[in-house]
Design a protein around this motif. Structure first.
Motif, PDB file in Angstrom:
ATOM      1  N   ARG A  86       0.849  -1.199   0.000  1.00 37.86           N
ATOM      2  CA  ARG A  86       0.000   0.000   0.000  1.00 37.86           C
ATOM      3  C   ARG A  86       0.879   1.242   0.000  1.00 37.86           C
ATOM      4  N   ARG A  87       0.600   2.138  -0.947  1.00 39.82           N
ATOM      5  CA  ARG A  87       1.310   3.415  -1.034  1.00 39.82           C
ATOM      6  C   ARG A  87       0.348   4.494  -1.489  1.00 39.82           C
ATOM      7  N   GLY A  88       0.352   5.618  -0.766  1.00 38.70           N
ATOM      8  CA  GLY A  88      -0.439   6.768  -1.190  1.00 38.70           C
ATOM      9  C   GLY A  88      -1.909   6.474  -1.371  1.00 38.70           C
ATOM     10  N   GLY A  89      -2.472   5.617  -0.526  1.00 41.49           N
ATOM     11  CA  GLY A  89      -3.893   5.308  -0.626  1.00 41.49           C
ATOM     12  C   GLY A  89      -4.230   4.264  -1.670  1.00 41.49           C
ATOM     13  N   ARG A  90      -3.217   3.711  -2.339  1.00 44.65           N
ATOM     14  CA  ARG A  90      -3.460   2.674  -3.346  1.00 44.65           C
ATOM     15  C   ARG A  90      -2.864   1.350  -2.862  1.00 44.65           C
ATOM     16  N   THR A  91      -3.626   0.262  -3.035  1.00 47.58           N
ATOM     17  CA  THR A  91      -3.136  -1.063  -2.664  1.00 47.58           C
ATOM     18  C   THR A  91      -3.033  -1.939  -3.905  1.00 47.58           C
ATOM     19  N   LEU A  92      -1.851  -2.489  -4.128  1.00 50.54           N
ATOM     20  CA  LEU A  92      -1.616  -3.388  -5.257  1.00 50.54           C
ATOM     21  C   LEU A  92      -1.357  -4.793  -4.743  1.00 50.54           C
ATOM     22  N   LEU A  93      -1.774  -5.758  -5.537  1.00 50.75           N
ATOM     23  CA  LEU A  93      -1.528  -7.169  -5.229  1.00 50.75           C
ATOM     24  C   LEU A  93      -0.831  -7.799  -6.424  1.00 50.75           C
ATOM     25  N   VAL A  94       0.298  -8.451  -6.158  1.00 50.67           N
ATOM     26  CA  VAL A  94       1.072  -9.114  -7.209  1.00 50.67           C
ATOM     27  C   VAL A  94       1.226 -10.588  -6.843  1.00 50.67           C
ATOM     28  N   THR A  95       0.979 -11.467  -7.787  1.00 49.46           N
ATOM     29  CA  THR A  95       1.232 -12.895  -7.608  1.00 49.46           C
ATOM     30  C   THR A  95       2.267 -13.335  -8.636  1.00 49.46           C
ATOM     31  N   VAL A  96       3.291 -14.030  -8.161  1.00 51.11           N
ATOM     32  CA  VAL A  96       4.385 -14.494  -9.016  1.00 51.11           C
ATOM     33  C   VAL A  96       4.554 -15.993  -8.794  1.00 51.11           C
ATOM     34  N   MET A  97       4.604 -16.769  -9.891  1.00 45.64           N
ATOM     35  CA  MET A  97       4.717 -18.211  -9.776  1.00 45.64           C
ATOM     36  C   MET A  97       5.901 -18.735 -10.588  1.00 45.64           C
ATOM     37  N   ASN A  98       6.835 -19.363  -9.862  1.00 43.64           N
ATOM     38  CA  ASN A  98       7.917 -20.158 -10.422  1.00 43.64           C
ATOM     39  C   ASN A  98       8.815 -19.392 -11.408  1.00 43.64           C
ATOM     40  N   PRO A  99       9.594 -18.422 -10.909  1.00 44.65           N
ATOM     41  CA  PRO A  99      10.594 -17.769 -11.776  1.00 44.65           C
ATOM     42  C   PRO A  99      11.600 -18.785 -12.313  1.00 44.65           C
ATOM     43  N   GLN A 100      12.065 -18.534 -13.533  1.00 49.85           N
ATOM     44  CA  GLN A 100      12.952 -19.468 -14.211  1.00 49.85           C
ATOM     45  C   GLN A 100      14.382 -18.971 -14.308  1.00 49.85           C
ATOM     46  N   SER A 101      14.682 -17.810 -13.732  1.00 50.05           N
ATOM     47  CA  SER A 101      16.005 -17.217 -13.914  1.00 50.05           C
ATOM     48  C   SER A 101      17.098 -17.984 -13.178  1.00 50.05           C
ATOM     49  N   GLY A 102      16.745 -18.708 -12.142  1.00 47.84           N
ATOM     50  CA  GLY A 102      17.735 -19.426 -11.358  1.00 47.84           C
ATOM     51  C   GLY A 102      18.316 -18.622 -10.218  1.00 47.84           C
ATOM     52  N   ALA A 103      18.011 -17.331 -10.133  1.00 45.63           N
ATOM     53  CA  ALA A 103      18.512 -16.502  -9.036  1.00 45.63           C
ATOM     54  C   ALA A 103      17.820 -16.893  -7.730  1.00 45.63           C
ATOM     55  N   GLY A 104      18.576 -16.886  -6.628  1.00 49.84           N
ATOM     56  CA  GLY A 104      18.036 -17.353  -5.365  1.00 49.84           C
ATOM     57  C   GLY A 104      16.853 -16.554  -4.858  1.00 49.84           C
ATOM     58  N   ASN A 105      16.835 -15.247  -5.098  1.00 49.05           N
ATOM     59  CA  ASN A 105      15.753 -14.383  -4.618  1.00 49.05           C
ATOM     60  C   ASN A 105      14.872 -13.880  -5.753  1.00 49.05           C
ATOM     61  N   ALA A 106      14.814 -14.630  -6.833  1.00 44.74           N
ATOM     62  CA  ALA A 106      14.108 -14.158  -8.031  1.00 44.74           C
ATOM     63  C   ALA A 106      12.638 -13.846  -7.760  1.00 44.74           C
ATOM     64  N   VAL A 107      11.961 -14.682  -6.983  1.00 45.67           N
ATOM     65  CA  VAL A 107      10.532 -14.464  -6.778  1.00 45.67           C
ATOM     66  C   VAL A 107      10.281 -13.141  -6.070  1.00 45.67           C
ATOM     67  N   TYR A 108      11.182 -12.761  -5.168  1.00 46.74           N
ATOM     68  CA  TYR A 108      11.011 -11.504  -4.435  1.00 46.74           C
ATOM     69  C   TYR A 108      11.388 -10.298  -5.296  1.00 46.74           C
ATOM     70  N   GLU A 109      12.471 -10.415  -6.040  1.00 40.99           N
ATOM     71  CA  GLU A 109      12.902  -9.287  -6.860  1.00 40.99           C
ATOM     72  C   GLU A 109      11.979  -9.075  -8.056  1.00 40.99           C
ATOM     73  N   GLU A 110      11.427 -10.156  -8.589  1.00 38.10           N
ATOM     74  CA  GLU A 110      10.476  -9.995  -9.686  1.00 38.10           C
ATOM     75  C   GLU A 110       9.157  -9.412  -9.175  1.00 38.10           C
ATOM     76  N   ALA A 111       8.750  -9.804  -7.973  1.00 37.71           N
ATOM     77  CA  ALA A 111       7.562  -9.192  -7.372  1.00 37.71           C
ATOM     78  C   ALA A 111       7.811  -7.708  -7.110  1.00 37.71           C
ATOM     79  N   ARG A 112       9.017  -7.361  -6.651  1.00 34.52           N
ATOM     80  CA  ARG A 112       9.359  -5.957  -6.423  1.00 34.52           C
ATOM     81  C   ARG A 112       9.240  -5.149  -7.719  1.00 34.52           C
ATOM     82  N   ALA A 113       9.791  -5.701  -8.789  1.00 34.45           N
ATOM     83  CA  ALA A 113       9.751  -4.995 -10.071  1.00 34.45           C
ATOM     84  C   ALA A 113       8.311  -4.794 -10.550  1.00 34.45           C
ATOM     85  N   LEU A 114       7.474  -5.804 -10.361  1.00 31.67           N
ATOM     86  CA  LEU A 114       6.080  -5.692 -10.795  1.00 31.67           C
ATOM     87  C   LEU A 114       5.308  -4.707  -9.915  1.00 31.67           C
TER      88      LEU A 114
END
Length: 408
Positions: free
Chosen positions: A286-314
């Motif tokens: 939630r930021r500035g009165g707006r709430t966003l929801l992101v769902t990320v399933m099974n990143p393929q990049s192989g990076a250890g924190n990919a699911v979190y960093e891809e969710a951050r980017a989205l």
């Protein structure tokens, strides 16, 4: 009535009708643009089809709206919870194993049934059947636990032992799976098949980014769910006495751990991992009165924190794009009081307002707008007609003296 007398009446009536027509047609548009109330100008024609059934990335380009980031996840979805608009998605209905994000559905089905202060003594039978390799909260047999503690074990530690204990309270493992499936169907989650209440890899068990988003959205309208999903740390009881040890939420984007910086404004919801499902994550911020929801399933990049960093980017993209982005679909609002439906009543609206306060000032829908503006238009016509009638009554004697009458 002479043509000279009749012409002003016709002019008045025509003006009133035109005014009313403009009010009826333009009124709702002024209240809501085709891409949501954030953007009233320069919007492309409204798209009535739902693009979420289409394969690949779904995004409607617009001037001034950046394209969503390229991420490696097999499936993902970005939703503005205040308006329920899906801003972009990739393979939203693709069936995939959900891992522990399925615990959100478990919570929807079981959380409302027991008081947080209730106490349950865990038996050996409660803990039977836990799969090897499952995450555990550290629950012990023959020890009393508050329901609130068991839910901390579910949300923070993702503990299968906590799920098993609560499922036992709910009437057993099989009944709980049936309750979860019924809850998924009530919410309109048609991609989900439940075979294991804790999300552990089980043949035939699947969900989708769309369905998991439905679970996250519905959960955040429940105060206990929202509180648990946002809890970073808690004290967990030990040895049936006053002693307790600390547990920390395994959602790295929430707490900041293992090289992941916590996301500003994150309010949960649930992460998961199994060898078959890979990493999965439902994340709300939630930021500035707006709430966003992101769902990320099974990143393929192989990076250890990919699911979190891809969710951050989205999430970053969603906050930048939401004010002007065109919707590619809509999540149905949660039904009030656990009943099937679209959830457009006062209870559902109150829950949405809690997520997105600006929604309280927004029109309830285009149908309501049409009623209000049509009523206003009818009032304009009535007033114009009354004025024309009074004018004609005052003009009639003069017209008769001039020899005028009804036009032949």
């Amino acid at each position: 009535m002479s043509r000279a007398s009749w012409s002003p009446v016709r002019a008045l009536t025509a003006a009133a009708v035109c005014t009313a027509s403009l009010l009826a047609l333009c009124g709702p548009a002024a209240a809501d643009g085709p891409n949501g109330v954030d953007d009233l100008r320069g919007a492309p024609p409204a798209r009535t089809e739902d693009l979420l059934d289409e394969p690949g990335v779904q995004f409607l380009p617009r001037p001034g709206v950046p394209e969503p980031p390229r991420v490696s996840a097999l499936s993902w979805i970005v939703t503005d919870l205040g308006t329920h608009r899906v801003l972009a998605a990739k393979d939203a209905h693709r069936p995939l194993p959900p891992a522990s994000t399925l615990k959100t559905l478990f919570a929807l089905a079981v959380l409302p049934k027991f008081s947080q202060g209730a106490v349950h003594t865990v038996s050996a039978a409660d803990l039977a059947g836990i799969e090897a390799g499952s995450a555990l909260a550290g629950i012990k047999e023959d020890m009393p636990y508050r329901v609130a503690d068991l839910w901390h074990g579910v949300f923070l530690s993702s503990g299968s032992d906590a799920v098993h204990a609560l499922a036992a309270m709910n009437g057993g493992w099989g009944k709980t799976i049936d309750d979860m499936q019924a809850t998924a169907e009530r919410l309109g989650a048609r991609d989900t098949t439940v075979e294991s209440a804790d999300g552990f890899d089980t043949p035939g068990q699947v969900s989708s980014a769309y369905d998991l988003s439905l679970f996250g959205q519905a959960g955040l309208t429940n105060r206990d769910f929202a509180r648990l999903a946002a809890t970073r740390t808690a004290r967990f009881p030990e040895d049936a006495g006053p002693d307790a040890y600390g547990i920390q939420n395994t959602n790295r984007l929430l707490v900041g751990s293992h090289g992941v910086t916590p996301y500003d404004g994150l309010i949960g919801v649930k992460n998961g991992y199994t060898s078959h499902a890979g990493n999965t994550l439902i994340a709300a911020a939630r930021r500035g009165g707006r709430t966003l929801l992101v769902t990320v399933m099974n990143p393929q990049s192989g990076a250890g924190n990919a699911v979190y960093e891809e969710a951050r980017a989205l999430l970053d993209w969603g906050f930048a794009a939401a004010p002007r982005a065109a919707a590619v679909g809509v999540l149905p609002a949660p039904a009030p009081h656990g009943r099937p439906g679209t959830g457009t009543g006062p209870a559902a609206r109150q829950a949405v307002t809690a997520l997105h306060p600006a929604a309280a000032d927004r029109p309830a829908g285009r149908t309501g707008d049409l009623i209000v503006w049509s009523s206003a238009a009818a009032g304009v016509v009535a007033l114009a007609g009354l004025g024309a009638g009074l004018w004609w009554r005052r003009r009639r004697p003069a017209a008769q003296e001039d020899g005028g009458g009804p036009a032949s």
